[in-house]
Design an enzyme around this catalytic site. Structure first.
Site, PDB file in Angstrom:
ATOM      1  N   GLY A 236       0.804  -1.219   0.000  1.00  0.00           N
ATOM      2  CA  GLY A 236       0.000   0.000   0.000  1.00  0.00           C
ATOM      3  C   GLY A 236       0.837   1.269   0.000  1.00  0.00           C
ATOM      4  CG  HIS A 237      -1.391   4.880   0.179  1.00  0.00           C
ATOM      5  ND1 HIS A 237      -2.315   5.863  -0.001  1.00  0.00           N
ATOM      6  CD2 HIS A 237      -1.944   4.030   1.082  1.00  0.00           C
ATOM      7  CE1 HIS A 237      -3.345   5.636   0.752  1.00  0.00           C
ATOM      8  NE2 HIS A 237      -3.165   4.546   1.415  1.00  0.00           N
ATOM      9  CG  ASN A 238       2.631   7.388   2.147  1.00  0.00           C
ATOM     10  OD1 ASN A 238       1.625   7.566   1.459  1.00  0.00           O
ATOM     11  ND2 ASN A 238       3.608   8.260   2.225  1.00  0.00           N
ATOM     12  CB  SER A 256       0.809   4.821   6.684  1.00  0.00           C
ATOM     13  OG  SER A 256       0.397   5.786   5.734  1.00  0.00           O
TER      14      SER A 256
END
Lengths: 334, 334, 334
Positions: A236-238, A256
């Site tokens: 996923g993002h970050n 995150s």
């Protein structure tokens, strides 16, 4: 190659006929004369007596074995090295296909292979000795470091930095939008959260086939040096993954989350967003990590717990019918 | 942009220096002077004191905070809007690549970008302002509505209708055959069930990377307006998903299942075939839905049950070793 | 086509108006006059009375039904056959695109369709009547047998042998490297285990979209004749799958595991490496197979157990809150 030459290269001790000729490498159950084989998983011991191999890599000398033994502390490492000696990878020679599209503002280093139908967008930078197989897409401002190999039809979005000696297998996608939406009750409307960050893939990373790594919302998604990611994994993002981790097939890591170094996530593990996993953690297959793991160790279950605890619980769950019968005998039916 | 201008655009109240200059947006832990940041997840409160941001979007005024506060009811919505102001998406300008193949019977609207190696088959219809990135394949009779963006190497099979303002990320496949076979004991033979239907993707849908949506056997697979689908999701043949659902990564939905509006399926959820999920249902990560869910609410587990019930069961499962010891103390060993 | 003609072709008995005209096939709930429909799943019985279809395929005669009935032992098989009569697949006619790249040393058989941007590498062999959709990549020395269909953007690596009448859906990858690394504590270094084997896909196999099948480390990964694999499935290196298996979406099978014939793995099943699953085994959705399964039968759970046993355990787990209350009533709080 003679067994003694091979033993020297691999740093193995030799037991038996040191002049036996080795031509290829086979699995123990299929080996023929002239083959080198290996024993690392005890499940395959049963084939020891019947194997027709001419030599075998083992950890400790095996008594009564007629074939030549190459003995070393780390037989699987020796096997990996032997494979790379007998079967060097057959990668394409430097060549820029006239069917590739390379933006005038992009830079391509020396000795690259750029296959048919590759598209390299504006201001992208491709290092030296890079191999981009046919159908690869490199977005604007992205960078592929020296000696990296990108297999067919991989898509690298814009602003993705890929290090040196990286390998990305076919169909994988790096830099797609993270899954971010903001629902407004006031306006009764879903707003897309723009995904404005990038992705950093450090040196020596290998990524399997059809894996997806989302770009950061703001800031980058990071895959640390030497980390290996299998097929069909979702990052996923970050997310930040540390160095030398093993992320096995079909794992999913939510946005995150931060993962330390030397972490292994076995097949199909799910990890929640905004948590941390310490270095030197191993999580068993199909587990679900919903909270941060602060101590090194082996974990399993959903929610995840120390492995031994999980085994204990799991054993009791499996005994529930029996335990329930026993309780009913004491306490009556219910 | 000055904080007061931004506050006005975002509909926020302002606390502190209204003339502070905002140049970019950062995560609270990485922000620098000139940055706007935000606080929506309480996990990040610990960074409040140390942040170097010049302004922050918050839900309620925070006492003692020195930096400028932009206060609004829905800070995550304001953050999404701010991102789209500071970082407008950089999409390619209208252009038809000479390396694209567009069938003579296909129609392409105005102001489209059709990238290299795109293939548009017979009778396909591409609306206005559409962006088809390199390597996209659009099958016969398929339609892509106005303002939609299809990222590289996406494959749209034949007879797929995609609405307006749809986004489909790299590597996704829409319209592959459903998994349908009929085994004849009489003939001892497996027959393929032809997959003759199509797929309908309504307006404002976004689909992540490497997701697969199968065509209907007869009739269509339907993804309702505004629904957002993450990466590596599997949608079986003839599934109908309603409006404004969130389908998180690695979810799998089996054939002919019907899902209402405003449904959230968290990561790795599996849903059986031929069942229904009511509107306004949320299903927790890794759950398995084997029967229809008729009431709105939050569910979890396998088989799925109301969330509170699942938590209760889960807590007792985790306590099994302790409970078992206690019982043994009363009832003796078994 | 008249109902009586159709009944004859399908080997069905006929009840009712044998001259009614059939023009198309619909789901029972959406059928109109002129449509043939079918009833195989009892969940759809409720639509029987209201259906506007002109004829229906059923297993046993239904009393009081006004529409024409086509009665046969295996209605789903008859339905599959009827679909292929009314909706023959519309595949492209033989043609070699000038935009394809075919190595001078590759061989392409008669009557093939080779789409735009297809790349066929050195010494690859394509049989007769093969369809390679746009964007397909065929690696060195690989072989695609007669009558096989490969959908857009599929990647076949080198040394992959694909049989006759095979179908591989868009975005799938066959022959990517297996996930093999050897960690040396002595050298504190991770060595890649070269993946030097190949993949064999036997005749009549169908593979869904975005599925990944890794090549063998040494020796081949093998998918047996007639086996059907759904979307987003992961098959590890050196896995051997037997004949006529069904591998449902999002299943993952780890390296070197051997699966017999007629095995069904339902959605999201995970299978550990280096184990064996006997023929005629069915494993329920979301199960985890960690040890060999030696007897035919139906299994479920994690770790997997006979299905009835799993159901019993599962029922008790769901009753834990109630059982716990009862025990506390007898034994006091704890």
């Amino acid at each position: 190659m003679k067994a003694k030459e091979l033993a020297q290269i691999l740093g193995c001790q030799l037991l038996g006929n040191e002049n036996v000729e080795i031509n290829s490498i086979s699995e123990i159950q299929n080996a023929e004369e002239g083959d080198l084989t290996f024993l690392t998983n005890p499940k395959y011991k049963k084939y020891l007596e019947k194997t027709k191999a001419s030599a075998i890599i083992v950890e400790k000398p095996i008594k009564g074995l007629e074939i030549t033994q190459l003995i070393c502390e780390e037989p699987y490492v020796a096997f990996a090295k032997a494979l790379s000696i007998f079967y060097p990878e057959d990668l394409p020679s430097p060549h820029i296909s006239p069917k590739a599209t390379i933006s005038a503002s992009a830079k391509v280093g020396n000795n690259c292979y750029i296959g048919d139908n590759v598209v390299i967008e504006e201001n992208a930078v491709i290092g030296d000795n890079v191999i981009l197989f046919p159908g690869v897409y490199i977005g604007k401002n992205s960078k592929v470091g020296d000696n990296s190999v990108i297999f067919p039809n991989v898509v690298i979005y814009h602003n993705v930095k890929i290090g040196n000696w990286v390998r990305i297998h076919a169909g994988s996608v790096v830099g797609s939008d993270g899954f971010g939406y903001a629902f407004s009750k006031k306006e009764m409307k879903v707003f897309k959260v723009p995904q404005t960050g990038g992705v950093v893939i450090e040196d020596f990373v290998e990524i399997g086939a059809n894996t997806t790594i989302d770009r950061g919302t703001i800031g980058d998604t990071v895959i640390g040096e030497g980390t290996k990611i299998d097929n069909l994994v979702q990052i996923g993002h970050n997310v930040k993954i540390g160095k030398y981790c093993f992320i096995v097939s079909q794992v999913g890591i939510s946005g995150s989350t931060k993962i330390g170094d030397f972490v292994t996530l076995a097949g199909k593990v799910g990890v929640a967003g905004h948590i941390e996993i310490a270095s030197n953690v191993t999580v068993g297959a199909k587990s679900g990590v919903t909270k941060s793991i602060k101590e090194p160790g082996v974990y399993a279950g959903f929610p995840v717990k120390p492995y031994r605890e999980w085994r204990k619980i799991q054993a009791l769950v499996d005994r529930l019918p029996e335990i329930y019968e026993k309780i009913k005998r004491f306490l009556g039916n219910f």
